[in-house]
Design an enzyme around this catalytic site. Structure first.
Site, mmCIF file in Angstrom:
data_model
loop_
_atom_site.group_PDB
_atom_site.id
_atom_site.type_symbol
_atom_site.label_atom_id
_atom_site.label_comp_id
_atom_site.label_asym_id
_atom_site.label_seq_id
_atom_site.Cartn_x
_atom_site.Cartn_y
_atom_site.Cartn_z
ATOM 1 N N ASP A 1 7.712 4.705 -3.279
ATOM 2 C CA ASP A 1 7.274 4.955 -1.895
ATOM 3 C C ASP A 1 8.484 5.119 -0.966
ATOM 4 O O ASP A 1 8.453 5.941 -0.038
ATOM 5 C CB ASP A 1 6.394 3.803 -1.407
ATOM 6 C CG ASP A 1 5.196 3.601 -2.314
ATOM 7 O OD1 ASP A 1 4.684 4.611 -2.843
ATOM 8 O OD2 ASP A 1 4.789 2.446 -2.508
ATOM 9 N N GLY B 1 0.882 -1.176 0.000
ATOM 10 C CA GLY B 1 0.000 0.000 0.000
ATOM 11 C C GLY B 1 0.910 1.213 0.000
ATOM 12 O O GLY B 1 1.837 1.291 0.810
#
Ligand code: RIB
Length: 310
Positions: A254, A41
């Protein structure tokens, strides 16, 4: 020096990664080499990267009431990421991401948002006491856009530095996010938002300048193994890549965002913070998986000393 305080409003997924030599054609079944199950995520990845780089991190997120929900909470908690504002949604699955990685390490990702789609502006309001004390608020686009727009407003109201990673790329009301301090798409996200091709460093520079002309203060377009381009009202500069042998590029963006938030909050000059984040991201591609591939601060610093100064 006190640890920087970072708040991440965003997604938490479980990643189901298959390593493939060839992709099946319609109706075809092929064998794949390897499978990996891990926590992912974009929001959670950025939170974990920031935590591993030494920040105090709080997440504002939603998980489902399935097996993955409690496991995600336990995992984040075990790493020291604050989960007071990570709540479970009844009768909804957690976010999951089937991911396919080819032999060059390049990934293709599907995201089923599940509970991430239930993170609403009210969740941001509940976390406002945390956000107002943060050094940096980090946002991405795997939760409803109205939540992201609202969070940008809350950060602005409290003068909190805000990084928006517009991932996954999708049409955006730029007027609702142009107040962020850093707007950081990768090349495909920049293409999706700007509606133009971004393949080369020159394309990325043009695109970044275009976003600055639309009102963004600082834009960084990341280009994987080509490095990145940073533009603001004064100039556009290149962020050099660090060569590595990539096994799995999933989550590298990320790693870049989460580590950059920490380096900036620690007061590193912007060019150095970007170079450091570039190395932190590159290192994450040398192992498989997403969060499990992120380096500790100690490992990172040893590599930074060896490569950047050596
Ligand atoms: O950026 C990589 C992430 O995208 C994966 O962890 C996956 O969950 C998707 O959110």
């Amino acid at each position: 020096m006190a640890s920087p305080r970072i708040v991440v409003v965003g997604s938490a997924n479980v990643d189901l990664t298959t390593f493939v030599d060839t992709f099946p054609r319609p109706g075809e079944t092929v064998f794949a080499d390897r499978f990996d199950l891990g926590f992912g995520g974009k929001g959670a990845n950025q939170a974990v990267a920031a935590r591993l780089c030494g920040a105090e991190v709080e997440m504002v997120a939603r998980v489902g009431d399935d097996l993955f929900g409690p496991a995600t909470l336990e995992h984040l908690d075990s790493l020291g990421v604050g989960v007071t504002h990570v709540r479970s949604v009844a009768n909804v699955s957690s976010g999951v991401a089937p991911i396919f990685v080819d032999p060059s390490g390049q990934n293709r990702i599907l995201v089923v948002p599940g509970a991430n789609g239930h993170l609403l502006p009210d969740d941001v309001n509940l976390a406002e006491p945390l956000i107002r004390r943060a050094d940096v608020l980090v946002l991405q686009l795997e939760v409803p856009l109205e939540t992201v727009y609202h969070a940008v407003g809350v950060a602005r109201a409290h003068g909190v530095r805000c990084i928006l990673n517009p991932a996954p790329g999708q049409p955006l009301d730029l007027s609702k996010v142009s107040a962020v301090d850093y707007f950081i798409p990768n090349e495909t996200e920049a293409e999706a938002i700007a509606g133009r091709s971004v393949k080369t460093v020159a394309d990325a520079e043009d695109c970044a300048r275009g976003f600055v002309a639309e009102g963004f203060r600082t834009v960084v377009v990341t280009l994987g193994e080509q490095g990145a381009v940073m533009a603001n009202a004064e100039a556009a500069t290149r962020v050099s890549p660090f060569p590595v042998v990539a096994k799995d590029t999933t989550g590298a963006g990320d790693a870049f965002i989460g580590s950059l938030a920490v380096f900036l909050a620690e007061g590193a000059p912007e060019a150095e913070a970007l170079a450091r984040a570039s190395l932190y991201a590159a290192l994450s591609t040398t192992e498989i998986g997403t969060q499990k591939a992120f380096a500790s601060r100690q490992t990172f610093e040893a590599e930074w000393t060896r490569r950047a100064r050596g």
